[in-house]
Design a protein around this motif. Structure first.
Motif, PDB file in Angstrom:
ATOM      1  N   UNK A 571       0.810  -1.226   0.000  1.00 58.81           N
ATOM      2  CA  UNK A 571       0.000   0.000   0.000  1.00 58.81           C
ATOM      3  C   UNK A 571       0.838   1.269   0.000  1.00 58.81           C
ATOM      4  N   UNK A 572       2.114   1.146   0.301  1.00 58.05           N
ATOM      5  CA  UNK A 572       2.961   2.333   0.458  1.00 58.05           C
ATOM      6  C   UNK A 572       3.493   2.763  -0.905  1.00 58.05           C
ATOM      7  N   UNK A 573       3.188   3.997  -1.280  1.00 56.68           N
ATOM      8  CA  UNK A 573       3.717   4.580  -2.508  1.00 56.68           C
ATOM      9  C   UNK A 573       3.807   6.093  -2.318  1.00 56.68           C
ATOM     10  N   UNK A 574       4.135   6.808  -3.367  1.00 59.37           N
ATOM     11  CA  UNK A 574       4.292   8.256  -3.269  1.00 59.37           C
ATOM     12  C   UNK A 574       3.027   8.943  -2.772  1.00 59.37           C
ATOM     13  N   UNK A 575       1.894   8.556  -3.320  1.00 57.93           N
ATOM     14  CA  UNK A 575       0.638   9.214  -2.941  1.00 57.93           C
ATOM     15  C   UNK A 575       0.331   9.008  -1.462  1.00 57.93           C
ATOM     16  N   UNK A 576       0.537   7.786  -0.959  1.00 53.05           N
ATOM     17  CA  UNK A 576       0.272   7.534   0.455  1.00 53.05           C
ATOM     18  C   UNK A 576       1.245   8.314   1.333  1.00 53.05           C
ATOM     19  N   UNK A 577       2.514   8.330   0.977  1.00 53.03           N
ATOM     20  CA  UNK A 577       3.505   9.060   1.770  1.00 53.03           C
ATOM     21  C   UNK A 577       3.187  10.554   1.799  1.00 53.03           C
ATOM     22  N   UNK A 578       2.759  11.100   0.682  1.00 47.94           N
ATOM     23  CA  UNK A 578       2.391  12.522   0.654  1.00 47.94           C
ATOM     24  C   UNK A 578       1.167  12.768   1.530  1.00 47.94           C
ATOM     25  N   UNK A 579       0.191  11.875   1.426  1.00 48.84           N
ATOM     26  CA  UNK A 579      -1.020  12.023   2.233  1.00 48.84           C
ATOM     27  C   UNK A 579      -0.702  11.949   3.723  1.00 48.84           C
ATOM     28  N   UNK A 580       0.131  10.979   4.128  1.00 45.92           N
ATOM     29  CA  UNK A 580       0.519  10.858   5.540  1.00 45.92           C
ATOM     30  C   UNK A 580       1.313  12.077   5.989  1.00 45.92           C
ATOM     31  N   UNK A 581       2.214  12.561   5.101  1.00 43.46           N
ATOM     32  CA  UNK A 581       3.011  13.730   5.448  1.00 43.46           C
ATOM     33  C   UNK A 581       2.149  14.955   5.688  1.00 43.46           C
ATOM     34  N   UNK A 582       1.141  15.144   4.853  1.00 41.17           N
ATOM     35  CA  UNK A 582       0.237  16.284   5.024  1.00 41.17           C
ATOM     36  C   UNK A 582      -0.564  16.155   6.316  1.00 41.17           C
TER      37      UNK A 582
END
Length: 656
Positions: A571-582
């Motif tokens: 499940x971990x990809x760029x979109x998820x990392x950006x979402x978690x970071x925000x």
């Protein structure tokens, strides 16, 4: 037009042979070693897929089971499975497939076109202009680069140039044979790139018509030959459209993308913004800049050789008319493509590649005329001295082009975006993933591909060309590839019984190859397979997802360990990392937010996404006492004027 004395043999000058051989060797080596003998661009992959269909004896295949898992840009998948493109270039690639070297087709055509440039120059002007045109073509970085790809532009240029040569022969001596060859060449150009063939040929057909009106009786046999040999090719195109797209005049791109693909101004099928007259003007300006820089790669301008032709009063009227004809055809192409949203710069001014022979001829004309013009302007100049100085300057320009311009053209500084670099992983496609998977000896397997970064915006189903390019239309290869659709991947298990299943998760540089199975309606994963330590020509396969990142500190490693304890690695990809970071940033957990954005920057290649991540990470650094790092990023972005395509190799990637 230069006449050939009776009884004199047509001998090809040694410099032309040398130029053609150089092009063949250069493009073959470049295609073999740099482009890895594979298609890279979505267009190329679609051409090759259609060639595989032809090899199987069909125009289209049936859509595969779980067809959405095999969607790919420029491939129609609506019950029928085939490419959107007309059949001309895929047929040429079929010849390459039969020879087991489809990558060699364009180098061969490019070398043959060099010879055509000579005959065009000789026919229109004189032998010297023809030799110069062939040499200029051989030292054009743009010509060499495009002809090393598996794009259709080189074949289109070849057939259009062939048509032009025999059309001029038909004007000079209207024989049936010349007409047959001209018509057949026009037909093949139409089967290859119909719109380009029409745009390129129209000014010259009008020129031919003007001669026809003056002397129709002696040209009627030639006209009949042109029409008689061209019309069958047009009928083949109409029949092909009917059998594939359901209507003789319905092209494949309309079947795939709908009427919005051919919109003039407005929102086209693969665009997420309006194509306006102002944007069109900017796009044409971009193409002119690209031609100015990349046609010859000379310092200052690639148009320098054409400048002498502007001394119109000092040129022979007969030659001046020919110059104006070629120049008007180039201007016509620019006017026409002003209305086409797809004429953006990619691999140079690719939509204008067909007029390259015209530019070469005019450049050769300018070089040929320069010594005489210089001596007319000043009696102090000696023709021999001017010719020697011109040759010396041109030699220096060519050295500059290959020693300085071309390397930077292939690998621009501060740019790692796959669509800006030609030296490796061009267009986000590589042969190294398939080689690494083949090394695992999986037997009959299906590999689902999930890349951690974002695929190119206009093609959300794209980005997995590194796998799709190896698929055959019947999906009978030992290893076949499918794109990741999340929970929808479960359909694949019932569609392809008897195969083992794997997930490729990662980037174009490294990844994980994980066994997949279905258990009680859910997908479960096994132990990842890893690469042999000796493997150098393939990407690295790692045993745990944390190793997909550069672990630059203990704190960053701890962050990743915790992340993968809480979430499935799939499940971990760029979109998820950006979402978690925000989310962390909103809750003022700035250190965790910074780690999320740093991790995303390590695996994200898309410049627009990188810009968004960098904008987010700067305030996080300021909040966590990393002011120097934040200022470094801000200064870097100011220095490059926030050009998204140059947002690479800066601090947050920690050496990535």
């Amino acid at each position: 037009m230069e006449e050939i004395p009776k009884g004199k043999k047509r001998r090809l000058p040694l410099p032309v042979w040398g130029a053609a051989l150089f092009v063949l060797v250069f493009c073959s080596l470049f295609s073999y070693y740099v482009f890895e003998r594979i298609p890279h661009v979505n267009d190329e992959i679609a051409y090759l897929f259609q060639a595989k269909l032809f090899q199987s004896g069909r125009l289209f295949a049936s859509s595969p089971c779980a067809k959405e898992s095999f969607d790919f840009p420029h491939i129609i998948n609506n019950g029928k499975w085939y490419s959107i493109y007309p059949p001309g270039f895929p047929f040429l690639l079929l010849i390459g497939l039969l020879l087991r070297a489809p990558w060699l087709i364009n180098p061969l055509l490019a070398a043959a076109a060099i010879i055509l440039f000579y005959f065009l120059g000789k026919t229109l002007y004189n032998r010297s202009v023809g030799i110069l045109a062939s040499i200029l073509g051989a030292v054009s970085p743009w010509y060499l680069l495009m002809s090393s790809t598996m794009m259709s532009h080189t074949s289109s240029l070849f057939f259009n140039a062939f048509f032009l040569l025999f059309l001029f022969h038909s004007i000079k001596r209207p024989s049936g044979v010349d007409g047959l060859v001209a018509g057949a060449a026009l037909g093949m150009a139409t089967l290859t790139r119909p719109a380009n063939a029409l745009l390129f040929c129209l000014p010259f057909l009008i020129y031919y018509a003007s001669h026809l009106l003056k002397d129709g009786r002696t040209r009627i046999k030639n006209l009949a030959a042109i029409l008689g040999s061209a019309i069958p090719f047009f009928l083949v195109l109409f029949l092909y459209n009917f059998l594939t797209n359901g209507h003789p005049f319905r092209m494949g791109y309309l079947a795939r993308y709908g009427k919005s693909y051919s919109v003039i101004f407005g929102r086209a099928a693969t665009m997420n913004f309006e194509y306006t007259p102002l944007y069109a003007a900017g796009q044409i300006a971009d193409n002119i800049r690209a031609l100015n820089s990349e046609l010859f790669g000379w310092p200052v301008s690639s148009f320098l050789a054409i400048l002498p032709l502007f001394w119109l009063s000092r040129l022979r009227p007969e030659d001046r008319k020919k110059d104006l004809l070629l120049g008007s055809a180039i201007v016509w192409m620019f006017i026409s493509l002003y209305f086409f949203w797809g004429a953006f710069v990619f691999i140079g001014a690719r939509m204008f590649f067909d007029v390259l022979p015209l530019m070469l001829l005019l450049s050769a004309r300018g070089i040929f005329e320069f010594p005489g013009l210089a001596c007319q302007i000043s009696k102090k100049f000696h023709p021999g001295a001017v010719r020697a100085a011109t040759a010396a300057v041109l030699t220096a320009f060519v050295i500059y082009a290959f020693a300085y311009h071309f390397p930077r053209y292939l690998s621009p500084g501060h740019r790692q975006w796959y669509f800006d670099r030609y030296d490796h992983k061009f267009a986000g496609t590589t042969a190294r993933i398939d080689r690494a998977i083949q090394e695992q000896n999986l037997g009959r397997a299906l590999v689902v591909m999930k890349f951690l970064g974002r695929s190119p915006g206009p093609f959300p189903e794209g980005g997995w060309g590194s796998g799709f390019l190896y698929n055959d239309p019947d999906l009978r290869r030992n290893i076949i590839y499918a794109r990741n659709l999340g929970v929808e991947d479960k359909k694949l298990f019932s569609c392809f019984p008897g195969r083992s299943f794997y997930l490729y998760l990662g980037t174009l540089e490294k990844g994980m190859l994980v066994p997949m199975a279905e258990s009680e309606g859910a997908i479960v994963y096994g132990k990842p397979l890893i690469s042999s330590p000796e493997t150098k020509k393939e990407i690295k396969l790692v045993e745990k997802p944390q190793l997909l990142f550069k672990l630059y500190s203990k704190e960053f490693t701890t962050f990743l360990d915790r992340l993968y304890e809480e979430r499935s690695f799939a499940d971990v990809d760029t979109d998820l990392l950006r979402e978690l970071g925000m989310l962390h940033q909103k809750n003022e957990r700035f250190e965790e937010a910074a780690f999320c954005f740093e991790a995303a920057l390590q695996i994200e290649n898309n410049p627009e996404m990188r810009r968004a991540l960098l904008d987010r990470i700067v305030p996080c650094y300021l909040k966590t006492g990393q002011g120097e790092e934040a200022r470094s990023i801000q200064k870097f972005m100011e220095r490059i004027h926030s050009n998204e395509r140059e947002l690479y190799s800066i601090f947050p990637e920690r050496g990535f």
